[in-house]
Design a protein around this motif. Structure first.
Motif, PDB file in Angstrom:
ATOM      1  N   LEU A 384      19.701 -47.188 -81.858  1.00 33.41           N
ATOM      2  CA  LEU A 384      20.714 -46.138 -81.765  1.00 33.41           C
ATOM      3  C   LEU A 384      20.242 -45.021 -80.848  1.00 33.41           C
ATOM      4  O   LEU A 384      21.010 -44.528 -80.001  1.00 33.41           O
ATOM      5  N   PHE A 385      18.973 -44.602 -80.979  1.00 32.56           N
ATOM      6  CA  PHE A 385      18.436 -43.578 -80.078  1.00 32.56           C
ATOM      7  C   PHE A 385      18.567 -44.021 -78.626  1.00 32.56           C
ATOM      8  O   PHE A 385      18.934 -43.228 -77.753  1.00 32.56           O
ATOM      9  N   GLU A 386      18.243 -45.271 -78.375  1.00 31.13           N
ATOM     10  CA  GLU A 386      18.267 -45.789 -77.007  1.00 31.13           C
ATOM     11  C   GLU A 386      19.680 -45.743 -76.431  1.00 31.13           C
ATOM     12  O   GLU A 386      19.883 -45.289 -75.292  1.00 31.13           O
ATOM     13  N   LEU A 387      20.662 -46.195 -77.192  1.00 30.53           N
ATOM     14  CA  LEU A 387      22.036 -46.223 -76.689  1.00 30.53           C
ATOM     15  C   LEU A 387      22.604 -44.819 -76.537  1.00 30.53           C
ATOM     16  O   LEU A 387      23.308 -44.530 -75.560  1.00 30.53           O
ATOM     17  N   TYR A 440      29.725 -48.309 -83.895  1.00 23.61           N
ATOM     18  CA  TYR A 440      29.323 -47.152 -83.084  1.00 23.61           C
ATOM     19  C   TYR A 440      28.376 -47.586 -81.961  1.00 23.61           C
ATOM     20  O   TYR A 440      28.565 -47.220 -80.792  1.00 23.61           O
ATOM     21  N   ASP A 441      27.354 -48.367 -82.300  1.00 20.45           N
ATOM     22  CA  ASP A 441      26.406 -48.840 -81.282  1.00 20.45           C
ATOM     23  C   ASP A 441      27.113 -49.618 -80.181  1.00 20.45           C
ATOM     24  O   ASP A 441      26.829 -49.437 -78.984  1.00 20.45           O
ATOM     25  N   ASP A 442      28.012 -50.506 -80.574  1.00 23.13           N
ATOM     26  CA  ASP A 442      28.702 -51.330 -79.581  1.00 23.13           C
ATOM     27  C   ASP A 442      29.640 -50.488 -78.716  1.00 23.13           C
ATOM     28  O   ASP A 442      29.843 -50.789 -77.531  1.00 23.13           O
ATOM     29  N   TRP A 443      30.213 -49.428 -79.293  1.00 26.91           N
ATOM     30  CA  TRP A 443      31.039 -48.507 -78.506  1.00 26.91           C
ATOM     31  C   TRP A 443      30.177 -47.816 -77.451  1.00 26.91           C
ATOM     32  O   TRP A 443      30.566 -47.726 -76.279  1.00 26.91           O
ATOM     33  N   LEU A 444      29.012 -47.325 -77.867  1.00 30.07           N
ATOM     34  CA  LEU A 444      28.095 -46.703 -76.913  1.00 30.07           C
ATOM     35  C   LEU A 444      27.696 -47.693 -75.822  1.00 30.07           C
ATOM     36  O   LEU A 444      27.672 -47.342 -74.632  1.00 30.07           O
ATOM     37  N   ALA A 445      27.360 -48.914 -76.232  1.00 31.13           N
ATOM     38  CA  ALA A 445      26.950 -49.926 -75.265  1.00 31.13           C
ATOM     39  C   ALA A 445      28.056 -50.178 -74.239  1.00 31.13           C
ATOM     40  O   ALA A 445      27.796 -50.275 -73.026  1.00 31.13           O
ATOM     41  N   GLN A 447      30.403 -48.095 -73.307  1.00 31.84           N
ATOM     42  CA  GLN A 447      30.488 -46.933 -72.438  1.00 31.84           C
ATOM     43  C   GLN A 447      29.442 -46.983 -71.328  1.00 31.84           C
ATOM     44  O   GLN A 447      29.695 -46.541 -70.208  1.00 31.84           O
ATOM     45  N   CYS A 448      28.282 -47.531 -71.656  1.00 30.06           N
ATOM     46  CA  CYS A 448      27.151 -47.543 -70.714  1.00 30.06           C
ATOM     47  C   CYS A 448      27.089 -48.813 -69.865  1.00 30.06           C
ATOM     48  O   CYS A 448      26.185 -48.945 -69.029  1.00 30.06           O
ATOM     49  N   GLY A 449      27.993 -49.744 -70.106  1.00 32.19           N
ATOM     50  CA  GLY A 449      27.923 -51.014 -69.403  1.00 32.19           C
ATOM     51  C   GLY A 449      26.764 -51.868 -69.864  1.00 32.19           C
ATOM     52  O   GLY A 449      26.215 -52.680 -69.105  1.00 32.19           O
ATOM     53  N   HIS A 450      26.391 -51.714 -71.119  1.00 30.43           N
ATOM     54  CA  HIS A 450      25.260 -52.438 -71.704  1.00 30.43           C
ATOM     55  C   HIS A 450      25.797 -53.492 -72.659  1.00 30.43           C
ATOM     56  O   HIS A 450      26.844 -53.289 -73.296  1.00 30.43           O
ATOM     57  N   PRO A 451      25.135 -54.631 -72.814  1.00 31.10           N
ATOM     58  CA  PRO A 451      25.599 -55.630 -73.785  1.00 31.10           C
ATOM     59  C   PRO A 451      25.615 -55.059 -75.196  1.00 31.10           C
ATOM     60  O   PRO A 451      24.848 -54.149 -75.521  1.00 31.10           O
ATOM     61  N   PRO A 452      26.469 -55.579 -76.066  1.00 28.05           N
ATOM     62  CA  PRO A 452      26.505 -55.111 -77.454  1.00 28.05           C
ATOM     63  C   PRO A 452      25.222 -55.487 -78.194  1.00 28.05           C
ATOM     64  O   PRO A 452      24.410 -56.280 -77.703  1.00 28.05           O
ATOM     65  N   ILE A 453      25.056 -54.897 -79.366  1.00 31.57           N
ATOM     66  CA  ILE A 453      23.909 -55.229 -80.216  1.00 31.57           C
ATOM     67  C   ILE A 453      23.909 -56.731 -80.488  1.00 31.57           C
ATOM     68  O   ILE A 453      24.945 -57.334 -80.778  1.00 31.57           O
ATOM     69  N   GLU A 454      22.735 -57.355 -80.403  1.00 29.30           N
ATOM     70  CA  GLU A 454      22.631 -58.801 -80.580  1.00 29.30           C
ATOM     71  C   GLU A 454      23.151 -59.215 -81.958  1.00 29.30           C
ATOM     72  O   GLU A 454      22.930 -58.531 -82.953  1.00 29.30           O
TER      73      GLU A 454
END
Length: 496
Positions: A384-387, A440-445, A447-454
């Protein structure tokens, strides 16, 4: 793979050079500070590289520093301890002062010696830096390791991404003030130096000071810390908060009451039961009639909450039972505390709710120039901190856009509406239990163009919760999700 290849940014010397605008000042002197660089650019253009203050070098601050630098910014990290790690730095508590009988302000670390993680290491780690046991060295290779192993991991993370040079150790932030031009004046002091403080200008401030250093204590009618009942003297026993607990030996042959039912209360009550005469757990969520001996223990009981304490040392529970106790241990959690922020931060903390924060990160009126990493709880913290840090870094560079202030405020109001619908108190605003953290994590991901949580991480988190409920005494050493462990280890291969 070296840092240049991973980040796409070549980092030179890690020795930070302080700009000419930094200067030595006395605590209360005023100054005229220049306007932010970004005000010189059209609003549609991305911001240039920003000079950013990061408060704290725990896991959140380290994640923020890495992501801010990856985005091309220049972070400076302030850390009052002499090392990285934040709450994962073990320290013996200082003696409690007479004016602070619970020892609440005596020390920063909240670790106890026997602490092991309550999440498996595969789940805990940053998304691109797996938390694996180092091979060929003497380390704690357990799946649920002790706190020393978590600190080792954070030190490895700091070294791997060349973050040490960004950190000013033994430097405490004592004030953050917003200037008329939009920049932030950050006042800090080097611990051990008297009278002198540094004030410097930053384009934005990222707060990563954690929320495990300001203890919350229970109000008990009749105790020495709160108003007494009519006719009752101050309770004569010792009180302390779990923040200051380290080892069980001081409680040999004593009767101890532990207030609380979360992770620290569970661990500490069992730790103390190994040497104490009796341990009595007071759980406010237990039915009023509760008075039960705990399985596998002949000296530990679960009660409902304390009703009152008496001057002769007796503590009476809501179930009507009573005992004479030597110690009351408050395992009652922590408060959000930002003593360096003033009214210009535009946030308030009421009943442990930081308000108003868009997506638990940005104070709406001063976004994106002030942000908070790591406010949510009941989460897997490091991912979560990372995202959150990726999101903040992208917004500060102009690559990601925030909605309007009105839209952000509507989002905050929706959170409060959901709390009210669930019947949750305001202090649960940042509680992410019930599966919300992955949404929440997947929403952040996204937004950042990052894959969702595994998917394996989500399933492993759920499997651990189920195993913990089924094996509360043994879940750290017995489990049934080896298939998920195999999936995680296969996934980790791409990072080695």
């Amino acid at each position: 793979m070296n840092e240049t290849n991973r980040d796409g940014i070549a980092h030179g010397s890690s020795t930070e050079k302080r700009p000419a605008e930094a200067r030595r000042i006395q605590a209360n002197s005023g100054s005229q500070l220049r306007k932010p660089l970004c005000s010189l650019l059209p609003a549609s253009m991305p911001s240039p590289s920003l000079r950013l203050a990061v408060v704290g070098a725990g896991a959140a601050g380290l994640a923020a520093a890495r992501e801010l630098r990856r985005e091309g910014h220049a972070p400076v990290v302030f850390e009052r301890a002499a090392a990285v790690g934040g709450t994962w730095l073990y320290a013996s508590p200082a003696p409690a002062a007479a004016a602070d009988p619970l020892g609440a302000a005596a020390t920063h670390s909240s670790l106890y010696a026997s602490l092991r993680t309550n999440l498996p290491r595969e789940v805990m780690g940053f998304l691109d830096f797996p938390f694996t046991a180092a091979r060929g060295s003497v380390v704690d290779a357990r799946r649920f390791p002790g706190h020393q192993e978590v600190l080792r991991y954070l030190e490895d993370f700091t070294q791997r991404f060349d973050l040490y040079g960004l950190v000013r150790f033994q430097t405490e932030v004592v004030g953050v003030r917003r200037e008329a031009g939009g920049r932030w004046a950050v006042t800090s002091r080097k611990l051990g130096e008297k009278g002198e403080q540094d004030e410097e200008l930053y384009d934005a401030v990222v707060v990563c000071n954690g929320h495990y250093s300001e203890p919350r204590v229970a109000s008990i009618p009749g105790d020495l810390y709160f108003p007494t009942l009519t006719g009752a003297d101050a309770w004569p026993g010792k009180q302390m908060h779990s923040h200051n607990y380290r080892v069980p030996e001081p409680f040999l042959d004593q009767v101890v009451i532990v207030i609380g039912a979360s992770a620290s209360a569970v661990d500490i009550s069992r730790d103390i039961a190994s040497v104490a005469k009796e341990v009595h757990i007071a759980d406010r969520s237990a039915p009023t009639s509760t008075c039960e001996q705990q399985p596998e223990y002949d000296n530990m009981w679960l009660h409902s909450m304390i009703d009152h304490a008496q001057g002769d040392g007796t503590v009476v529970f809501q179930d009507g039972s009573s005992i004479k106790a030597d110690v009351i241990m408050h395992c009652t959690g922590y408060l959000y505390d930002f003593p360096f922020l003033g009214d210009d931060s535009t946030i308030t903390v009421d009943d442990n709710c930081v308000d108003p924060l868009y997506k638990h990160v940005f104070p709406i009126e001063v976004a994106p120039d002030l942000s908070f990493i790591g406010v949510p709880w009941k989460v897997i913290p490091f991912p979560l901190f990372e995202l959150q840090s990726k999101w903040v870094a992208g917004i500060l560079s102009g690559r990601i856009k925030l909605p309007s202030k009105d839209e952000m405020m509507e989002d905050v109001k929706a959170i409060y509406s959901r709390l009210e619908t669930r019947g949750w108190p305001k202090r649960y605003t940042h509680n992410f239990s019930g599966g919300y953290q992955f949404e929440y994590d997947d929403w952040l991901a996204e937004q950042c163009g990052h894959p969702p949580i595994e998917e394996w991480r989500k399933l492993m988190y759920a499997a651990n919760a189920k195993n913990k409920a089924a094996r509360p005494e043994r879940y750290r050493d017995e489990w049934d999700d080896d298939g998920l462990v195999a999936l995680a280890n296969e996934d980790f291969k791409k990072y080695f």
